[in-house]
Each structure stands twice: as C-alpha cells, then as structure tokens.
Design a protein around this motif. Structure first.
Motif, PDB file in Angstrom:
ATOM      1  N   CYS A   1       0.908  -1.336   0.195  1.00  0.00           N
ATOM      2  CA  CYS A   1       0.267  -0.091   0.463  1.00  0.00           C
ATOM      3  C   CYS A   1       0.852   0.998  -0.163  1.00  0.00           C
ATOM      4  O   CYS A   1       1.728   1.756   0.922  1.00  0.00           O
ATOM      5  CB  CYS A   1      -0.662  -0.137   1.434  1.00  0.00           C
TER       6      CYS A   1
ATOM      7  N   LEU B   1      -0.059   4.403   0.380  1.00  0.00           N
ATOM      8  CA  LEU B   1      -0.145   5.089   1.693  1.00  0.00           C
ATOM      9  C   LEU B   1       0.335   4.716   2.869  1.00  0.00           C
ATOM     10  O   LEU B   1       0.233   5.516   3.251  1.00  0.00           O
ATOM     11  CB  LEU B   1      -2.222   5.561   1.669  1.00  0.00           C
ATOM     12  N   ASN B   2       0.581   3.499   3.249  1.00  0.00           N
ATOM     13  CA  ASN B   2       0.969   2.889   4.079  1.00  0.00           C
ATOM     14  C   ASN B   2       2.263   3.190   3.923  1.00  0.00           C
ATOM     15  O   ASN B   2       2.829   3.852   5.231  1.00  0.00           O
ATOM     16  CB  ASN B   2       0.765   1.764   4.097  1.00  0.00           C
TER      17      ASN B   2
ATOM     18  N   TYR C   1       3.623   5.628   2.467  1.00  0.00           N
ATOM     19  CA  TYR C   1       3.848   7.262   2.351  1.00  0.00           C
ATOM     20  C   TYR C   1       4.388   7.700   4.262  1.00  0.00           C
ATOM     21  O   TYR C   1       4.742   8.741   4.371  1.00  0.00           O
ATOM     22  CB  TYR C   1       3.037   7.891   1.509  1.00  0.00           C
TER      23      TYR C   1
ATOM     24  N   CYS D   1      -9.069   4.176   7.867  1.00  0.00           N
ATOM     25  CA  CYS D   1      -8.967   3.145   5.755  1.00  0.00           C
ATOM     26  C   CYS D   1     -10.009   2.146   5.301  1.00  0.00           C
ATOM     27  O   CYS D   1     -10.828   1.524   6.794  1.00  0.00           O
ATOM     28  CB  CYS D   1      -7.478   2.063   5.492  1.00  0.00           C
TER      29      CYS D   1
END
Length: 61
Positions: free
Chosen positions: A24, A26-27, A29, A47
């Motif tokens: 993922c 986003l994780n 980042y 999430c």
C-alpha cells in the motif's frame, strides 16, 4: 464458533491483506512522513479495508 467458520474468516482476512495492504503506497508514505504508529492508526481508523478487517475481527471473537 466452528473451526471451519473460523478458518474461512481467517482466509478472508488474509486475502484482504494480501490484495490491498501489502504494498500500500499510502501506508508506505505515512510511515516515512509520520512514523509507523501514525500509519497504523490511519489504517485501523480511517482506511476502508481497515474497517472490513475490524468487522472480521469482531466476528472472530
């Protein structure tokens, strides 16, 4: 809870994690920007996949 039902729920959880959580962006980042705890907090509380995982967790109790 029957062992077969529990096994099926765990299989569904593993499938969700493999499909959406592993890799993922986003994780990754959030880990880099804010740290591991902030990334985990986001995944659990905001999430949509995390919400589904929480629902499976409630069923496993």
């Amino acid at each position: 809870m029957k062992p077969s039902v529990r096994k099926e729920l765990l299989s569904q959880v593993e499938g969700l994690m493999n499909q959406y959580c592993n890799g993922c962006f986003l994780n990754k980042y959030l880990k880099k920007a804010d740290g591991r705890r902030a990334a985990h907090r986001f995944c659990i509380s905001q999430c949509t996949v995390g919400e589904q995982l929480r629902d499976y967790g409630k069923k496993l109790k």
